[in-house]
Design a protein around this motif. Structure first.
Motif, PDB file in Angstrom:
ATOM      1  N   TRP A 126    -125.411 -33.728  80.017  1.00 62.42           N
ATOM      2  CA  TRP A 126    -124.100 -33.965  79.396  1.00 62.42           C
ATOM      3  C   TRP A 126    -123.051 -32.962  79.838  1.00 62.42           C
ATOM      4  N   GLY A 127    -123.407 -31.921  80.555  1.00 66.25           N
ATOM      5  CA  GLY A 127    -122.449 -30.899  80.992  1.00 66.25           C
ATOM      6  C   GLY A 127    -123.063 -29.517  80.897  1.00 66.25           C
ATOM      7  N   ASN A 128    -122.234 -28.519  80.621  1.00 66.07           N
ATOM      8  CA  ASN A 128    -122.711 -27.136  80.600  1.00 66.07           C
ATOM      9  C   ASN A 128    -122.773 -26.510  79.217  1.00 66.07           C
ATOM     10  N   GLU A 129    -122.226 -27.169  78.211  1.00 62.29           N
ATOM     11  CA  GLU A 129    -122.289 -26.627  76.851  1.00 62.29           C
ATOM     12  C   GLU A 129    -123.689 -26.797  76.282  1.00 62.29           C
ATOM     13  N   LYS A 130    -124.091 -25.850  75.442  1.00 63.46           N
ATOM     14  CA  LYS A 130    -125.374 -25.982  74.763  1.00 63.46           C
ATOM     15  C   LYS A 130    -125.381 -27.243  73.904  1.00 63.46           C
ATOM     16  N   ILE A 131    -126.549 -27.693  73.572  1.00 67.82           N
ATOM     17  CA  ILE A 131    -126.747 -28.980  72.898  1.00 67.82           C
ATOM     18  C   ILE A 131    -125.998 -29.118  71.576  1.00 67.82           C
ATOM     19  N   ASP A 132    -125.753 -27.993  70.888  1.00 64.70           N
ATOM     20  CA  ASP A 132    -125.160 -28.070  69.554  1.00 64.70           C
ATOM     21  C   ASP A 132    -123.765 -27.453  69.450  1.00 64.70           C
ATOM     22  N   VAL A 133    -123.075 -27.242  70.570  1.00 62.07           N
ATOM     23  CA  VAL A 133    -121.716 -26.700  70.540  1.00 62.07           C
ATOM     24  C   VAL A 133    -120.728 -27.848  70.338  1.00 62.07           C
ATOM     25  N   LYS A 134    -119.863 -27.727  69.363  1.00 60.75           N
ATOM     26  CA  LYS A 134    -118.841 -28.725  68.991  1.00 60.75           C
ATOM     27  C   LYS A 134    -119.449 -29.990  68.390  1.00 60.75           C
ATOM     28  N   GLU A 135    -120.350 -30.633  69.104  1.00 55.24           N
ATOM     29  CA  GLU A 135    -121.030 -31.828  68.608  1.00 55.24           C
ATOM     30  C   GLU A 135    -122.445 -31.835  69.171  1.00 55.24           C
ATOM     31  N   ILE A 136    -123.351 -32.509  68.518  1.00 54.18           N
ATOM     32  CA  ILE A 136    -124.719 -32.632  69.028  1.00 54.18           C
ATOM     33  C   ILE A 136    -124.680 -33.560  70.241  1.00 54.18           C
ATOM     34  N   LYS A 137    -125.301 -33.135  71.321  1.00 59.54           N
ATOM     35  CA  LYS A 137    -125.181 -33.869  72.582  1.00 59.54           C
ATOM     36  C   LYS A 137    -126.392 -34.741  72.920  1.00 59.54           C
ATOM     37  N   ALA A 138    -127.524 -34.500  72.244  1.00 58.04           N
ATOM     38  CA  ALA A 138    -128.725 -35.280  72.554  1.00 58.04           C
ATOM     39  C   ALA A 138    -129.720 -35.156  71.396  1.00 58.04           C
ATOM     40  N   ASN A 139    -130.690 -36.034  71.400  1.00 60.65           N
ATOM     41  CA  ASN A 139    -131.733 -36.047  70.391  1.00 60.65           C
ATOM     42  C   ASN A 139    -132.866 -35.131  70.842  1.00 60.65           C
ATOM     43  N   SER A 140    -133.152 -34.095  70.053  1.00 64.14           N
ATOM     44  CA  SER A 140    -134.241 -33.178  70.380  1.00 64.14           C
ATOM     45  C   SER A 140    -134.797 -32.562  69.105  1.00 64.14           C
ATOM     46  N   TRP A 141    -135.904 -31.851  69.247  1.00 60.04           N
ATOM     47  CA  TRP A 141    -136.499 -31.151  68.108  1.00 60.04           C
ATOM     48  C   TRP A 141    -135.619 -29.965  67.768  1.00 60.04           C
TER      49      TRP A 141
END
Length: 135
Positions: A30-45
């Motif tokens: 999704w890009g370079n931001e961590k998964i939980d910065v601003k909005e959740i970017k993917a489904n993970s544990w």
């Protein structure tokens, strides 16, 4: 009416890497931001594996398609949700790429590739249909 079943090879690691945005020099699909910065970017544990999933992404298991924003190519779920089977030209193993809801964000880094026994199946591994387009 029975329909003939056709099989196609799994996409290659290189092919999936391009679709995941690796060609755009991104760390994640999704890009370079961590998964939980601003909005959740993917489904993970999220949380302590395997005892507690905080469900920060709102899904304990796999998420419906298009639950998160698309990547730079307009493709959904290229990181997280389910691992993608990829061809690694090995007689004993299959490759997987992309991470899943069962794994954390570290497995979603672009260069992370995993292998699984060829006869393995799991609820956190899936496949992606791809089509080659000729120019």
């Amino acid at each position: 009416i029975p329909t003939p079943i056709t099989t196609k090879p799994a996409p290659t690691i290189a092919g999936i890497s391009i679709l995941q945005n690796l060609k755009l020099n991104n760390i994640y699909s999704w890009g370079n931001e961590k998964i939980d910065v601003k909005e959740i970017k993917a489904n993970s544990w999220n949380g302590s594996f395997p005892s507690k999933n905080t469900v920060l992404d709102k899904f304990y298991y796999s998420a419906p398609v298009k639950s998160f924003s698309p990547n730079g190519y307009g493709l959904y779920d290229m990181g997280g949700n389910v691992w993608e089977w990829v061809d690694i030209n090995d007689n004993s193993y299959k490759g997987t790429k992309g991470g899943s809801w069962w794994y954390g964000k570290n497995q979603m880094i672009q260069g992370y590739n995993a292998t699984k026994p060829k006869n393995m199946s799991a609820v956190y591994i899936g496949f992606r249909c791809v089509k080659d387009f000729k120019n």
